[in-house]
Design a protein around this motif. Structure first.
Motif, PDB file in Angstrom:
ATOM      1  N   ASP A   1     -14.165 -10.813 120.875  1.00  0.00           N
ATOM      2  CA  ASP A   1     -12.957 -10.295 120.222  1.00  0.00           C
ATOM      3  C   ASP A   1     -13.302  -9.223 119.189  1.00  0.00           C
ATOM      4  OD1 ASP A   1     -11.447 -12.028 121.740  1.00  0.00           O
ATOM      5  OD2 ASP A   1     -11.261 -13.544 120.149  1.00  0.00           O
ATOM      6  N   VAL A   2     -14.318  -9.499 118.367  1.00  0.00           N
ATOM      7  CA  VAL A   2     -14.729  -8.519 117.358  1.00  0.00           C
ATOM      8  C   VAL A   2     -15.231  -7.243 118.021  1.00  0.00           C
ATOM      9  CG1 VAL A   2     -16.424  -8.049 115.533  1.00  0.00           C
ATOM     10  CG2 VAL A   2     -15.207 -10.235 115.573  1.00  0.00           C
ATOM     11  N   LEU A   3     -16.004  -7.383 119.086  1.00  0.00           N
ATOM     12  CA  LEU A   3     -16.501  -6.217 119.815  1.00  0.00           C
ATOM     13  C   LEU A   3     -15.351  -5.397 120.386  1.00  0.00           C
ATOM     14  CD1 LEU A   3     -18.885  -4.617 120.988  1.00  0.00           C
ATOM     15  CD2 LEU A   3     -18.891  -6.197 122.910  1.00  0.00           C
ATOM     16  N   LYS A   4     -14.374  -6.063 120.942  1.00  0.00           N
ATOM     17  CA  LYS A   4     -13.213  -5.370 121.525  1.00  0.00           C
ATOM     18  C   LYS A   4     -12.438  -4.602 120.457  1.00  0.00           C
ATOM     19  CE  LYS A   4      -8.981  -6.336 124.081  1.00  0.00           C
ATOM     20  NZ  LYS A   4      -8.162  -7.388 124.680  1.00  0.00           N
ATOM     21  N   PHE A   5     -12.165  -5.247 119.331  1.00  0.00           N
ATOM     22  CA  PHE A   5     -11.427  -4.559 118.263  1.00  0.00           C
ATOM     23  C   PHE A   5     -12.247  -3.408 117.682  1.00  0.00           C
ATOM     24  CE2 PHE A   5      -8.855  -8.551 117.874  1.00  0.00           C
ATOM     25  CZ  PHE A   5      -7.619  -7.959 118.096  1.00  0.00           C
TER      26      PHE A   5
ATOM     27  N   TYR B   1     -10.818  -0.306 115.164  1.00  0.00           N
ATOM     28  CA  TYR B   1     -10.301  -1.019 114.006  1.00  0.00           C
ATOM     29  C   TYR B   1     -11.398  -1.219 112.965  1.00  0.00           C
ATOM     30  CZ  TYR B   1      -6.128  -2.037 116.739  1.00  0.00           C
ATOM     31  OH  TYR B   1      -4.989  -1.921 117.472  1.00  0.00           O
ATOM     32  N   THR B   2     -11.016  -1.242 111.693  1.00  0.00           N
ATOM     33  CA  THR B   2     -11.948  -1.478 110.602  1.00  0.00           C
ATOM     34  C   THR B   2     -12.206  -2.970 110.477  1.00  0.00           C
ATOM     35  OG1 THR B   2     -10.207  -1.707 108.940  1.00  0.00           O
ATOM     36  CG2 THR B   2     -11.040   0.536 109.362  1.00  0.00           C
ATOM     37  N   PRO B   3     -13.280  -3.357 109.785  1.00  0.00           N
ATOM     38  CA  PRO B   3     -13.543  -4.783 109.579  1.00  0.00           C
ATOM     39  C   PRO B   3     -12.390  -5.512 108.876  1.00  0.00           C
ATOM     40  CG  PRO B   3     -15.515  -3.538 109.089  1.00  0.00           C
ATOM     41  CD  PRO B   3     -14.420  -2.539 109.338  1.00  0.00           C
ATOM     42  N   ASP B   4     -11.717  -4.828 107.952  1.00  0.00           N
ATOM     43  CA  ASP B   4     -10.563  -5.448 107.280  1.00  0.00           C
ATOM     44  C   ASP B   4      -9.435  -5.728 108.272  1.00  0.00           C
ATOM     45  OD1 ASP B   4     -11.662  -5.517 104.714  1.00  0.00           O
ATOM     46  OD2 ASP B   4     -11.018  -3.449 104.302  1.00  0.00           O
ATOM     47  N   GLU B   5      -9.145  -4.759 109.131  1.00  0.00           N
ATOM     48  CA  GLU B   5      -8.080  -4.944 110.122  1.00  0.00           C
ATOM     49  C   GLU B   5      -8.449  -6.025 111.136  1.00  0.00           C
ATOM     50  OE1 GLU B   5      -6.252  -0.418 110.300  1.00  0.00           O
ATOM     51  OE2 GLU B   5      -8.054  -0.881 111.448  1.00  0.00           O
ATOM     52  N   ILE B   6      -9.698  -6.052 111.555  1.00  0.00           N
ATOM     53  CA  ILE B   6     -10.151  -7.078 112.507  1.00  0.00           C
ATOM     54  C   ILE B   6     -10.029  -8.456 111.874  1.00  0.00           C
ATOM     55  CG2 ILE B   6     -12.124  -7.953 113.822  1.00  0.00           C
ATOM     56  CD1 ILE B   6     -13.086  -5.003 113.999  1.00  0.00           C
ATOM     57  N   GLY B   7     -10.432  -8.544 110.613  1.00  0.00           N
ATOM     58  CA  GLY B   7     -10.310  -9.813 109.904  1.00  0.00           C
ATOM     59  C   GLY B   7      -8.868 -10.280 109.810  1.00  0.00           C
ATOM     60  N   ASP B   8      -7.958  -9.355 109.551  1.00  0.00           N
ATOM     61  CA  ASP B   8      -6.533  -9.707 109.489  1.00  0.00           C
ATOM     62  C   ASP B   8      -6.032 -10.197 110.843  1.00  0.00           C
ATOM     63  OD1 ASP B   8      -6.421  -9.046 106.818  1.00  0.00           O
ATOM     64  OD2 ASP B   8      -5.578  -7.037 107.174  1.00  0.00           O
ATOM     65  N   PHE B   9      -6.414  -9.513 111.918  1.00  0.00           N
ATOM     66  CA  PHE B   9      -5.976  -9.918 113.255  1.00  0.00           C
ATOM     67  C   PHE B   9      -6.500 -11.300 113.645  1.00  0.00           C
ATOM     68  CE2 PHE B   9      -5.670  -5.215 114.398  1.00  0.00           C
ATOM     69  CZ  PHE B   9      -4.288  -5.196 114.312  1.00  0.00           C
ATOM     70  N   LEU B  10      -7.767 -11.550 113.312  1.00  0.00           N
ATOM     71  CA  LEU B  10      -8.401 -12.787 113.754  1.00  0.00           C
ATOM     72  C   LEU B  10      -8.349 -13.907 112.724  1.00  0.00           C
ATOM     73  CD1 LEU B  10     -11.562 -11.272 115.492  1.00  0.00           C
ATOM     74  CD2 LEU B  10      -9.410 -11.989 116.543  1.00  0.00           C
ATOM     75  N   GLY B  11      -7.866 -13.603 111.527  1.00  0.00           N
ATOM     76  CA  GLY B  11      -7.769 -14.627 110.495  1.00  0.00           C
ATOM     77  C   GLY B  11      -9.108 -14.998 109.878  1.00  0.00           C
ATOM     78  N   ILE B  12     -10.010 -14.043 109.771  1.00  0.00           N
ATOM     79  CA  ILE B  12     -11.326 -14.272 109.166  1.00  0.00           C
ATOM     80  C   ILE B  12     -11.555 -13.206 108.107  1.00  0.00           C
ATOM     81  CG2 ILE B  12     -12.339 -15.431 111.169  1.00  0.00           C
ATOM     82  CD1 ILE B  12     -13.547 -12.803 112.057  1.00  0.00           C
TER      83      ILE B  12
ATOM     84  N   LYS C   1     -20.828 -10.007 109.700  1.00  0.00           N
ATOM     85  CA  LYS C   1     -21.897 -10.886 110.183  1.00  0.00           C
ATOM     86  C   LYS C   1     -21.851 -11.005 111.711  1.00  0.00           C
ATOM     87  CE  LYS C   1     -25.233 -13.807 109.864  1.00  0.00           C
ATOM     88  NZ  LYS C   1     -26.579 -13.303 109.707  1.00  0.00           N
ATOM     89  N   ILE C   2     -20.643 -11.139 112.262  1.00  0.00           N
ATOM     90  CA  ILE C   2     -20.489 -11.214 113.720  1.00  0.00           C
ATOM     91  C   ILE C   2     -20.949  -9.902 114.361  1.00  0.00           C
ATOM     92  CG2 ILE C   2     -18.797 -11.376 115.588  1.00  0.00           C
ATOM     93  CD1 ILE C   2     -17.238 -13.343 113.782  1.00  0.00           C
ATOM     94  N   THR C   3     -20.617  -8.779 113.715  1.00  0.00           N
ATOM     95  CA  THR C   3     -21.034  -7.471 114.222  1.00  0.00           C
ATOM     96  C   THR C   3     -22.563  -7.364 114.237  1.00  0.00           C
ATOM     97  OG1 THR C   3     -19.004  -6.474 113.366  1.00  0.00           O
ATOM     98  CG2 THR C   3     -20.800  -4.976 113.895  1.00  0.00           C
ATOM     99  N   CYS C   4     -23.203  -7.857 113.194  1.00  0.00           N
ATOM    100  CA  CYS C   4     -24.677  -7.851 113.156  1.00  0.00           C
ATOM    101  C   CYS C   4     -25.250  -8.712 114.282  1.00  0.00           C
ATOM    102  CB  CYS C   4     -25.174  -8.349 111.805  1.00  0.00           C
ATOM    103  SG  CYS C   4     -24.938  -7.155 110.484  1.00  0.00           S
TER     104      CYS C   4
END
Length: 112
Positions: free
Chosen positions: A9-13, A18-29, A36-39
């Protein structure tokens, strides 16, 4: 290479820009969790840059590899250079058309 669902999911976003902030908002993290997931994704895929993540995702999506894309890009560049090196004669007298006035108007006459 197996990614967890969250990593996918993170890879797709990320690939969609999408920025890490936007991805976090979408996924609730949190943003740090996204980083960390990106790393982890970069380590698993043996990538160094975040921009490579997007290329990696789209290559997998379209069923190709990064190496194939690099080869195709290099081939296209060489083809472009070859095309640019072909001389083009824009001042070819055989193809020059002049116009002559007649009673009925202008008409084309090919100079030979």
């Amino acid at each position: 290479m197996q990614f967890t669902q969250r990593e996918h999911d993170v890879l797709k976003f990320t690939a969609h820009g999408y920025t890490p902030d936007e991805i976090g908002d979408f996924l609730g993290i949190t943003r740090e969790t996204v980083r960390k997931i990106t790393c982890n994704i970069k380590l698993k895929a043996k990538l160094q840059k975040s921009t490579e993540l997007a290329a990696y995702y789209w290559c997998k999506y379209f069923g190709t590899s990064l190496e194939d894309q690099r080869r195709q890009l290099i081939s296209a560049i060489f083809a472009f250079i070859i095309i640019l090196s072909i001389p083009i004669d824009f001042d070819n007298d055989r193809n020059r058309i002049s116009y002559r006035r007649s009673e009925t108007g202008y008409r084309a006459r090919k100079d030979t």
